[in-house]
Scaffold this active site. Structure first.
Site, mmCIF file in Angstrom:
data_model
loop_
_atom_site.group_PDB
_atom_site.id
_atom_site.type_symbol
_atom_site.label_atom_id
_atom_site.label_comp_id
_atom_site.label_asym_id
_atom_site.label_seq_id
_atom_site.Cartn_x
_atom_site.Cartn_y
_atom_site.Cartn_z
ATOM 1 N N SER A 177 52.305 33.783 44.399
ATOM 2 C CA SER A 177 52.101 34.414 43.211
ATOM 3 C C SER A 177 52.730 35.865 43.449
ATOM 4 O O SER A 177 52.318 36.917 43.039
ATOM 5 C CB SER A 177 50.759 34.454 42.662
ATOM 6 O OG SER A 177 50.032 33.544 42.437
ATOM 7 N N GLU A 183 52.117 40.639 36.633
ATOM 8 C CA GLU A 183 51.747 39.781 35.596
ATOM 9 C C GLU A 183 50.112 39.977 35.129
ATOM 10 O O GLU A 183 49.870 39.351 34.008
ATOM 11 C CB GLU A 183 51.712 38.306 36.210
ATOM 12 C CG GLU A 183 53.187 37.949 36.565
ATOM 13 C CD GLU A 183 53.840 38.532 37.723
ATOM 14 O OE1 GLU A 183 53.025 38.705 38.605
ATOM 15 O OE2 GLU A 183 54.957 38.764 37.737
ATOM 16 N N ASN A 184 49.534 40.795 35.819
ATOM 17 C CA ASN A 184 47.964 40.963 35.394
ATOM 18 C C ASN A 184 48.040 41.660 34.137
ATOM 19 O O ASN A 184 46.800 41.603 33.407
ATOM 20 C CB ASN A 184 47.158 41.569 36.553
ATOM 21 C CG ASN A 184 46.846 40.519 37.462
ATOM 22 O OD1 ASN A 184 46.647 40.906 38.990
ATOM 23 N ND2 ASN A 184 46.715 39.161 37.171
ATOM 24 N N TRP A 185 48.858 42.376 33.453
ATOM 25 C CA TRP A 185 49.147 43.162 32.493
ATOM 26 C C TRP A 185 48.737 42.206 31.059
ATOM 27 O O TRP A 185 48.574 42.538 29.927
ATOM 28 C CB TRP A 185 50.225 43.927 31.870
ATOM 29 C CG TRP A 185 50.570 44.888 32.985
ATOM 30 C CD1 TRP A 185 51.403 45.208 34.205
ATOM 31 C CD2 TRP A 185 49.936 46.431 33.052
ATOM 32 N NE1 TRP A 185 51.154 46.168 34.760
ATOM 33 C CE2 TRP A 185 50.348 47.007 34.205
ATOM 34 C CE3 TRP A 185 48.946 46.951 32.401
ATOM 35 C CZ2 TRP A 185 49.839 48.290 34.476
ATOM 36 C CZ3 TRP A 185 48.610 48.055 32.880
ATOM 37 C CH2 TRP A 185 48.889 48.902 33.821
ATOM 38 N N ASN A 220 37.518 35.833 41.040
ATOM 39 C CA ASN A 220 36.608 36.553 40.616
ATOM 40 C C ASN A 220 35.958 36.284 39.246
ATOM 41 O O ASN A 220 34.862 36.108 38.917
ATOM 42 C CB ASN A 220 37.181 38.010 40.388
ATOM 43 C CG ASN A 220 37.252 38.879 41.653
ATOM 44 O OD1 ASN A 220 36.987 38.193 42.821
ATOM 45 N ND2 ASN A 220 38.050 39.854 41.682
ATOM 46 N N GLY A 221 36.992 35.783 38.366
ATOM 47 C CA GLY A 221 36.519 35.184 37.052
ATOM 48 C C GLY A 221 35.608 33.946 37.064
ATOM 49 O O GLY A 221 34.697 33.908 36.488
ATOM 50 N N ASP A 235 41.302 36.138 44.945
ATOM 51 C CA ASP A 235 41.447 35.078 43.847
ATOM 52 C C ASP A 235 40.085 34.416 43.671
ATOM 53 O O ASP A 235 39.173 34.172 44.394
ATOM 54 C CB ASP A 235 42.274 33.965 43.968
ATOM 55 C CG ASP A 235 42.875 33.444 42.597
ATOM 56 O OD1 ASP A 235 42.353 34.072 41.586
ATOM 57 O OD2 ASP A 235 43.499 32.426 42.829
ATOM 58 N N TRP A 254 33.802 32.983 39.680
ATOM 59 C CA TRP A 254 32.534 33.353 40.264
ATOM 60 C C TRP A 254 31.712 33.748 39.097
ATOM 61 O O TRP A 254 30.519 33.367 39.211
ATOM 62 C CB TRP A 254 32.813 34.506 41.247
ATOM 63 C CG TRP A 254 31.624 34.840 42.212
ATOM 64 C CD1 TRP A 254 31.178 34.272 43.199
ATOM 65 C CD2 TRP A 254 30.829 35.863 41.639
ATOM 66 N NE1 TRP A 254 29.930 34.913 43.465
ATOM 67 C CE2 TRP A 254 29.435 35.899 42.835
ATOM 68 C CE3 TRP A 254 30.563 36.980 40.689
ATOM 69 C CZ2 TRP A 254 28.619 36.751 42.729
ATOM 70 C CZ3 TRP A 254 29.625 37.715 40.662
ATOM 71 C CH2 TRP A 254 28.638 37.642 41.615
ATOM 72 N N GLU A 256 51.203 33.071 58.876
ATOM 73 C CA GLU A 256 50.226 31.768 58.826
ATOM 74 C C GLU A 256 49.380 31.984 57.622
ATOM 75 O O GLU A 256 49.004 33.015 57.309
ATOM 76 C CB GLU A 256 49.349 31.861 59.854
ATOM 77 C CG GLU A 256 49.914 31.881 61.480
ATOM 78 C CD GLU A 256 50.752 30.448 61.700
ATOM 79 O OE1 GLU A 256 50.152 29.513 61.181
ATOM 80 O OE2 GLU A 256 51.800 30.492 62.159
ATOM 81 N N SER A 275 48.822 42.588 39.910
ATOM 82 C CA SER A 275 50.132 42.112 39.849
ATOM 83 C C SER A 275 50.983 42.624 38.683
ATOM 84 O O SER A 275 50.062 42.911 37.752
ATOM 85 C CB SER A 275 50.244 40.617 39.901
ATOM 86 O OG SER A 275 49.994 40.156 38.838
HETATM 87 C C1 FPP Z 1 41.779 37.684 40.883
HETATM 88 O O1 FPP Z 1 40.715 36.776 40.379
HETATM 89 C C2 FPP Z 1 41.390 39.091 41.139
HETATM 90 C C3 FPP Z 1 41.895 40.061 40.397
HETATM 91 C C4 FPP Z 1 43.294 39.884 39.689
HETATM 92 C C5 FPP Z 1 41.458 41.791 40.549
HETATM 93 C C6 FPP Z 1 41.166 41.921 41.952
HETATM 94 C C7 FPP Z 1 40.354 43.156 41.930
HETATM 95 C C8 FPP Z 1 39.328 43.632 42.685
HETATM 96 C C9 FPP Z 1 38.668 42.635 43.538
HETATM 97 C C10 FPP Z 1 38.647 44.752 42.229
HETATM 98 C C11 FPP Z 1 38.822 46.039 43.475
HETATM 99 C C12 FPP Z 1 39.785 46.086 44.275
HETATM 100 C C13 FPP Z 1 40.339 47.126 45.048
HETATM 101 C C14 FPP Z 1 41.187 47.049 46.194
HETATM 102 C C15 FPP Z 1 39.908 48.733 44.580
HETATM 103 P P1 FPP Z 1 40.743 36.119 38.703
HETATM 104 O O2 FPP Z 1 40.315 37.144 37.912
HETATM 105 O O3 FPP Z 1 41.993 35.998 38.509
HETATM 106 O O4 FPP Z 1 39.907 34.900 39.271
HETATM 107 P P2 FPP Z 1 39.744 33.588 38.242
HETATM 108 O O5 FPP Z 1 41.217 32.855 38.909
HETATM 109 O O6 FPP Z 1 38.664 32.998 38.879
HETATM 110 O O7 FPP Z 1 40.017 33.907 36.919
#
Ligand code: FPP
Length: 257
Positions: free
Chosen positions: A204, A75-77, A30-31, A28, A33, A215, A73
Site C-alpha cells: 500500500s 490515499e487516506n484523505w 481498526n475499522g 490495519d 475491529w 522480511e 497515507s
Molecule cells: C487502518 O485501519 C488504520 C488507519 C488508517 C489509522 C491508523 C491510526 C492509528 C492507529 C491512530 C494513532 C496512531 C499514531 C501513530 C498516533 P482501517 O481503518 O483501514 O481498518 P479497516 O481496514 O478495518 O477499515
C-alpha cells in the site's frame, strides 16, 4: 502447568543479538475491529492508538531501536471527512498527552510525509515534538503521516536532478547510496521486519525502496488486538528466517543501527 510469559522484559526464547534493528508496521483493521463490536469506526482508531503506545513501550523494554508506523497515507484523505477529522484530532491529543513521557523515556519522534496539508496547529505541534526530542537516542519512533512511497521517490528524484543540474553531483555519482540519502528515512537502516495486521497482504505505497529486502510478516490479528504476545510471535517468526540478500549464505538477522 506452564508459567505465563512476563512481557515486561524480552521473552526468554528470543535472542537479543538477532532482534530487528528496525520494525515497520502497517496498522490495519481498526475499522473492522470496531464494526465487529457494533461500534463506530473511530472507536477502532482510538483503541489502535493504545496499541501503538504499548508497542512503542515494548520496543523500549525489549531493545528494538527503530519503530516506523504508517498512521495516515496520501490515499487516506479519501475517507469520510468526519473520520479524517477524528484522526487529526487523535494525533493532536496523543502528541500533547505523550510528549513529556516520550522525552523522559529517550524517544526521538519523527514524522515522515508532507505535513503541509495538515491543520496548522497540528503541524506546529509535530515540529515542536521533533525539535524537543531530536537528541534522544533510546528509540527512534517514525510516524508516517500523509506519506506516500511513490511521492517520496518522485521527491528524491527531483532533489537529485536538481543537484545534477547545479553541478553538485555528477551523473556517475547518482547511485543507490545517493537515492537513499534523498529519502525521508535517511540515515536510518532499512526495516528488517515489516508487520501488516488484519490479513491484508499488500504494501500500500509504504516505504517501497526501503522494504526491498525486508522480511514481510502478515497476520490475521486486527491492529487494536496486536498486543505484546502477538509481537512476540512476529519476532519468533522473524528469528527463524534466513536472510540472504540475494547471496547463498545467511546474513546476520539485523543490519545494526
Ligand atoms: C487502518 O485501519 C488504520 C488507519 C488508517 C489509522 C491508523 C491510526 C492509528 C492507529 C491512530 C494513532 C496512531 C499514531 C501513530 C498516533 P482501517 O481503518 O483501514 O481498518 P479497516 O481496514 O478495518 O477499515
Amino acid at each position: 502447568m506452564t508459567q505465563p510469559i512476563n512481557y515486561s522484559t524480552l521473552p526468554a526464547d528470543l535472542h537479543p543479538e538477532a532482534l530487528p534493528a528496525h520494525v515497520a508496521v502497517i496498522m490495519d483493521g481498526n475499522g473492522r475491529w470496531a464494526t465487529q463490536r457494533g461500534l463506530p469506526r473511530v472507536a477502532g482508531h482510538r483503541q489502535g492508538a493504545k496499541t501503538v503506545k504499548d508497542l512503542l513501550r515494548c520496543c523500549q523494554d525489549w531493545g528494538i531501536p527503530v519503530l516506523t508506523v504508517y498512521a495516515f497515507s496520501t490515499e487516506n484523505w479519501r475517507r469520510p471527512m468526519e473520520e479524517v477529522g477524528f484522526l487529526m484530532r487523535l494525533f493532536d491529543r496523543l502528541l500533547r498527552r505523550e510528549l513529556a513521557e516520550m522525552q523522559r523515556k529517550g524517544v526521538r519522534i519523527q514524522f515522515l510525509g508532507d505535513l503541509s496539508p495538515l491543520p496548522h496547529r497540528l503541524q506546529d505541534l509535530m515540529q515542536e515534538a521533533m525539535a524537543v526530542t531530536c537528541s534522544n537516542q533510546r528509540v527512534q519512533f517514525n510516524v508516517a503521516v500523509n506519506y506516500g512511497g511513490r511521492q517520496e521517490l518522485v521527491a528524491a528524484t527531483r532533489h537529485i536532478a536538481q543537484q545534477v543540474a547545479c553541478g553538485a553531483l555528477s551523473l556517475e555519482q547518482v547511485d543507490e547510496a545517493a537515492l537513499s540519502r534523498a529519502l525521508l528515512t535517511y540515515p536510518l537502516p532499512d526495516p528488517d521486519l515489516l508487520i501488516r495486521t488484519s490479513g491484508e497482504q499488500r504494501l500500500s505505497n509504504f516505504l517501497p525502496w526501503q522494504l526491498t529486502y525486508t522480511e514481510l510478516y502478515f497476520t490475521e490479528v486486527l491492529w487494536p488486538d496486536f498486543d505484546r504476545a502477538a509481537f512476540h510471535q512476529a519476532l519468533q517468526w522473524y528469528q527463524q528466517r534466513q536472510r540472504r540478500f540475494g547471496g547463498l549464505t545467511p546474513a546476520p538477522l539485523a543490519q545494526g543501527f
